[in-house]
Scaffold this active site. Sequence first.
Site, PDB file in Angstrom:
ATOM      1  N   GLU A 435       0.834  -1.213   0.000  1.00 17.83           N
ATOM      2  CA  GLU A 435       0.000   0.000   0.000  1.00 17.83           C
ATOM      3  C   GLU A 435       0.862   1.253   0.000  1.00 17.83           C
ATOM      4  O   GLU A 435       0.733   2.131   0.862  1.00 17.83           O
ATOM      5  CB  GLU A 435      -0.965  -0.026   1.187  1.00 17.83           C
ATOM      6  CG  GLU A 435      -1.935  -1.194   1.115  1.00 17.83           C
ATOM      7  CD  GLU A 435      -2.938  -1.234   2.249  1.00 17.83           C
ATOM      8  OE1 GLU A 435      -2.831  -0.400   3.171  1.00 17.83           O
ATOM      9  OE2 GLU A 435      -3.841  -2.089   2.218  1.00 17.83           O
ATOM     10  N   GLU A 514      -3.646  -8.993  -0.256  1.00 15.55           N
ATOM     11  CA  GLU A 514      -4.275  -8.786   1.058  1.00 15.55           C
ATOM     12  C   GLU A 514      -5.770  -8.769   0.846  1.00 15.55           C
ATOM     13  O   GLU A 514      -6.281  -8.001   0.034  1.00 15.55           O
ATOM     14  CB  GLU A 514      -3.796  -7.471   1.674  1.00 15.55           C
ATOM     15  CG  GLU A 514      -4.224  -7.293   3.128  1.00 15.55           C
ATOM     16  CD  GLU A 514      -3.496  -6.110   3.760  1.00 15.55           C
ATOM     17  OE1 GLU A 514      -2.250  -6.042   3.642  1.00 15.55           O
ATOM     18  OE2 GLU A 514      -4.170  -5.250   4.349  1.00 15.55           O
TER      19      GLU A 514
END
Length: 805
Positions: A435, A514
């Site tokens: 991220e 994820e």
Amino acid sequence: MTKSLSQSLARYWLLPSLIVAWLSLSGAASPQSAAHARVNTSFDSDWRFLKGDAPGAEKADFDDATWRRLNVPHDWSIEGPFDEKNSTGGAGGFLPAGVGWYRKRFSLPADYARRRVFIDFDGVMANSDVWINGFHLGRRPYGYVSFRYELTAHLNFGNKPNAIAVRADNSGQPASRWYTGAGIYRHVRLIVTSPVHIQHWGTFVTTPQVSNDKATIRVQNEVINQSQTARILSIQVEVLDPNGRVVQTAETKPQNINAGATVSFTQDLVVKNPQRWDLDHPNLYRVVARLRDGKTTVDDEIVTFGVREFHFDADTGFWLNGRNFKIKGVCLHHDASAFGAAVPLGAWERRLETLKQLGVNAIRTAHNPPAPEFLDLCDRMGLLVMDELFDCWTVAKNPYDYHLYFREWSNIDVRDTVRRDRNHASIIIYSAGNEIHDTPKADLAKQTLTSLVATFHESDPTRPVTQALFRPNVSHDYDNGLADILDVVGQNYRENEILAAHQQKPSRKILGTENGHDRTVWLPLRDNPPYAGQFLWSGIDYLGESRQWPTVAYNSGLLDRTGAPRPLAFQRQSWWSDKPMVYIARRVAPTALLPTDPGYGTAAQERRPTVLFSDWTPRNPGPHDENVEVYSNCEQVELFLNGKSLGVKPRPTDDSPRVWSVPFAPGTLKAIGMNVGKQAATYELRTAGRPTQILLSADRASIAPIWDDVSYVTATVADDNGVIVPNANDLISFKIGGPGVIAAVDSADNNSHEPFQATARRAYRGGCFVMIKAIAAGKMTLEASGSGLKSGSVIIDASVAKRPR
């Protein structure tokens, strides 16, 4: 202790005789150690520690007599106390941060003066500085990487002692989004070699061709000449099969190596009828590489590897040894609750065993390199690994995180980590980041990612690189070229978006890096062959990322902090495991849905309240209906209440749970799973009575007296029939007799501020844990007591014979 743990611990205990010598507790090297070509010595014992800063502590003659004496690995932060005012805040679990000093005195034989001496740190948290006899060896900001310093030029040999000092500083906070730990929290070793030797992480073993009848083993060795004269040397290689038998031997032609030069040796060896490394048969070979001067061995190294072939395919996902299957992974942070960041390998073994039973076949090391012995364990247990490097690049997520060091250190940290890890059979992919907030600046992000990917490939061209892309449709990563720099496109959450990205460009290999726990996340993976796999957030609860006092941990795991499965984990098992299973849970409310991007909204605990309970003891004992969910992979499930059938239900095609509304009555609720009309699995819940006793059960009845071994003992508050009382919160006190210590106590209560280093713990939902370590051989007796409860006891054997050989 299982074989997998025993073998993994061997890197720290009784390694093969080629490379073994041990320091005594006083730090003096054993007299016979110099006889070996290479000496690999544990350097964990007998350090002095000070919590706080100490000006001048780097000097050799500094007086540390009043400092605390301990062994490493050691995480001083986990000792607490929890405090809302601690600078780490909820991100660090409200545990302390600051400066910690470590010092150790040791002596070396006089003949070591003719050799090269190095120290290896597997990890120091964080911003570490290291001195030997007052000389500054270097600084390493990133607390998750392993590193080496050469000590030779600054050492004393013979009777004059040496002093090594380490300063670790994580006082700048917040520096992470989760609990990091503090100090020398991983193992340390002393390495002694010839002046001409195999480079650090300089042996690389690959299997470029694998078939049923033969495999090509390619061994590459980098050799450095740190002597003053040129040398003519060769590399001899032996390949040992999983049973330890030599199955192939070869030796290179001698090469001239000038003083100060580094030379590479490469040779291919063919092994017939190889035993492949796979999930169910994690067979491991070893290469013994000897650097030879004629018939004399100058240096030697042993490397473990697996014979296997894997690849990602754009149309069909992941393949291992010719078999196509889904990667069923979980993300794991590096702490283990009461142990903090200094985790005994036995704790990881217990956790990974439980995850495998649920059907998990892969681990993502979120969001940083793990301890090397963790990867050893994955090799031996047959678990795939995504080896991840960073949580941020140049754009901060917290004021003192890695963005401060990224430009200077990122490629160095990637190179060192890949060279350290590239021989592990378990690793199938690297991740350049999680991220990353740099990505909206497309041109700069592409430059950064291109550089990182090139560094990965330079040290290991055999594995692909991915990245856990963050909101890629928002930052246009699929259109601006960023995603296609990756060998495999990884994305967090938004499963339909990554499938759309594949449809947009069918040549893309795609992987969920994820993902959430919900069925709506599982079905896109199940039903789409290009989707190679997913990694759930998370596999186990972890300290930190709580955001809000009094909560100190994040409850996102299939397992709670103690390693016990939550009821929702068994729904995942019904999807992921082939072994027949059935499980019952009471649902008291709908599951609160996580936002599309967890971690960027309200407090974690507010998002995931507990709504599932695996007991038949509701708070309301009066007449009412209970919503019962049964998770099972069996063809049919029949539910019984006190022997009366409540009906049979087939397995839904959409993998939803089988649901009954059951009028509550105390007694026994039982589910029977059936395949082809025959009973395949059962599970039952019984109503608890009044709490009357404490029951103890140990997960390991025998452990070795070594740092990495541990027995988890469950303390259960039960009724006269042995049924756990789910609302019991009694304070349980522990006492141990014999050659053992209480290493820690714990429970699954993420709001508890009780110390982990204690001899008592309050039960949470009827139970708690005490972790036992052995300090010598013999029988240990653990006793547990509580007010108004019958005490419990358990015997654990501490056996030197359990020490790996």
